[in-house]
Motif scaffolding. Structure first.
Motif, short mmCIF file in Angstrom:
data_model
loop_
_atom_site.label_atom_id
_atom_site.label_comp_id
_atom_site.label_asym_id
_atom_site.label_seq_id
_atom_site.Cartn_x
_atom_site.Cartn_y
_atom_site.Cartn_z
N GLY A 104 21.99 85.99 -9.92
CA GLY A 104 22.43 86.14 -8.53
C GLY A 104 22.37 84.83 -7.61
N GLU A 105 22.00 83.84 -8.35
CA GLU A 105 21.95 82.57 -7.46
C GLU A 105 23.44 82.08 -7.34
OE1 GLU A 105 20.68 77.97 -7.75
OE2 GLU A 105 19.99 79.40 -8.89
N ILE A 106 23.87 81.73 -6.13
CA ILE A 106 25.33 81.28 -6.16
C ILE A 106 25.38 79.83 -6.33
CG2 ILE A 106 27.27 80.67 -4.21
CD1 ILE A 106 26.37 83.23 -3.14
N LEU A 107 26.25 79.16 -7.39
CA LEU A 107 26.42 77.78 -7.80
C LEU A 107 27.30 77.15 -7.01
CD1 LEU A 107 25.88 78.60 -11.56
CD2 LEU A 107 24.07 77.67 -9.85
N ALA A 108 28.60 77.90 -6.68
CA ALA A 108 29.50 77.15 -6.10
C ALA A 108 30.50 78.51 -5.26
CB ALA A 108 30.71 76.44 -6.91
N GLU A 109 31.03 77.97 -4.27
CA GLU A 109 31.50 79.05 -3.31
C GLU A 109 32.80 78.37 -2.51
OE1 GLU A 109 29.85 82.14 0.27
OE2 GLU A 109 28.55 80.32 -0.45
N ARG A 110 33.64 79.44 -2.33
CA ARG A 110 34.92 79.13 -1.30
C ARG A 110 35.27 80.47 -0.61
NH1 ARG A 110 40.80 77.17 -3.70
NH2 ARG A 110 41.85 77.50 -1.77
N SER A 111 35.54 79.97 0.50
CA SER A 111 36.39 81.14 1.24
C SER A 111 37.54 80.66 2.02
CB SER A 111 35.40 81.51 2.69
OG SER A 111 34.87 80.43 3.35
N GLY A 112 38.46 81.31 2.25
CA GLY A 112 39.57 81.07 3.01
C GLY A 112 40.69 82.53 3.25
N VAL A 113 41.75 81.90 3.79
CA VAL A 113 42.64 83.14 4.28
C VAL A 113 43.29 83.60 2.79
CG1 VAL A 113 44.67 83.45 5.31
CG2 VAL A 113 43.12 82.03 6.67
#
Length: 406
Positions: A104-113
């Protein structure tokens, strides 16, 4: 709080042994023998398959298995680095995606519209592109991905992975989400193979992620997400409670007297979401001349301490708290978590005012009302956990080991 109830017996397979190790109930060869009644040789044979698959590893020396003493036994551990999971959390106008370890460890993340109103084909195709870029960012290859988890803001039939009459997802009803997202991943990620795609309601997965992260001892856990809409997720004895066809927790469409003249996006009048959601608060702010179009706009106004937004959020909390009094009386949860765009002090204050006023004292005597711990990442963590628990469930391990040729 992993695993199935009961104690594996002498018929325990490799999947049962893996579950005992993952849950921490038996982490040495001797402990596995005691827990299952299997012989030392049989335990060794079944563990060998798990080692060859790369799913188990040896840790440090643990306690001595024998009462007669001797050298410490080597502990066994689930190797959470042998694969990665992709996860995404969709809201009406925004999305978040990530690469996670099996722990459950986040290695890479992105957010956007990403606008759900543009339809599932376009949105899921774009997610496929996001996933490919995130894998590069995390330094992992597509062939290391074991599955994809997706959280969506609508009711989901867990047997098919399709949303069912979602009020705020126009054009998504009955769409083959799992097939399209799997294709989008293979189209954009070099070397990608077909992987399972699991879809669930966003509030369900937020509840699952939060409960597993900080509230594993809570046997009845409820989370209410208040953003553009309102939904709830319930985890009982470590499992998501979905109802018969995925409709459990849809409290945003409970009718409330204050909303008799308010038209909801589902087409009905008087729904809780029509008077107390982030979208409803945004509409009232806009009518008062304050620029706001969505729950995320309300969140930003609350963060800035905008007085009218604060007052309306507290009022919305009171309306939700009134409904939650019934929910708490019915479920008797140990933890009630408030999450989403409105999850802050004004809204929480309003919830508490009505909840404790209307619910039976016995129902709230051992209740903790808290705000989200994982915040915007809760859905990602829950979606990742959903994939891992699905793929490494005892009943599925044998099939996967056979497919791997071990």
């Amino acid at each position: 709080m992993r695993g199935r109830p009961g104690k594996p017996g002498a018929s325990a397979g490799a999947g049962d042994l893996l579950e005992l190790v993952r849950s921490g109930r038996a982490t040495t060869r001797g402990a596995l023998q005691q827990a299952t009644g299997l012989s030392r040789a049989t335990v060794g044979q079944r563990l060998d398959r798990l080692f060859r698959a790369g799913w188990l590893r040896e840790g440090a020396g643990g306690p001595v298995d024998s009462p007669l003493g001797g050298r410490p036994s080597i502990t066994l551990e689930f190797d959470d680095a042998h694969a990665v999971v992709l996860a995404a959390d969709l809201d009406t106008r925004h999305a978040r995606a990530a690469v996670l370890t099996l722990a459950g460890e986040i290695l890479a993340e992105r957010s956007g519209v990403l606008l759900l109103e543009e339809g599932p084909d376009a949105v899921l195709g774009e997610l496929g592109r996001w996933f490919a870029g995130l894998l590069d960012k995390a330094g992992h290859q597509a062939h290391e991905v074991c599955g994809i988890g997706l959280a969506v803001p609508g009711p989901v039939d867990s047997d098919t992975g399709r949303v069912v009459q979602p009020p705020i997802m126009p054009g998504w009803d009955g769409y083959d989400i799992t097939g399209r997202l799997a294709r989008a991943f293979t189209e954009h990620a070099r070397g990608a193979a077909d992987v399972p795609v699991l879809v669930d309601n966003d509030a369900n997965l937020m509840a699952y992620g939060e409960q597993r992260t900080a509230h594993q001892d809570c046997r009845a856990f409820a989370l209410v997400k208040v953003s553009t809409g309102i939904g709830a997720g319930v985890v009982v004895d470590g499992r998501i409670y979905r109802g018969i066809d995925g409709g459990a927790g849809d409290i945003g469409h409970i009718r409330v007297p204050e909303g008799a003249d308010a038209l909801c996006r589902c087409g009905s009048y008087g729904c809780l979401a029509a008077v107390a959601s982030g979208g409803a608060v945004a509409r009232r702010l806009a009518q008062a001349g304050v620029p706001a179009a969505s729950g995320s706009d309300v969140r930003d106004l609350l963060a800035a301490g905008h007085p009218e937004a604060v007052a309306l959020a507290r009022e919305a909390g009171r309306r939700v708290g009134e409904v939650l009094a019934t929910v708490v009386t019915l479920l008797n949860p140990g933890v009630l978590m408030i999450a989403g765009d409105l999850a802050g002090t004004p809204f929480l204050t309003g919830v508490r005012e009505l909840l404790y006023q209307r619910a039976l004292p016995r129902s709230t005597a051992h209740l903790d009302v808290v705000v989200s711990r994982l915040g915007e990442r809760a859905g990602l963590v829950g979606a990742g956990a959903l994939v891992v628990e699905h793929l490494y469930a005892p009943e599925r391990v044998e099939e996967r080991l056979t497919a791997l040729g071990v």
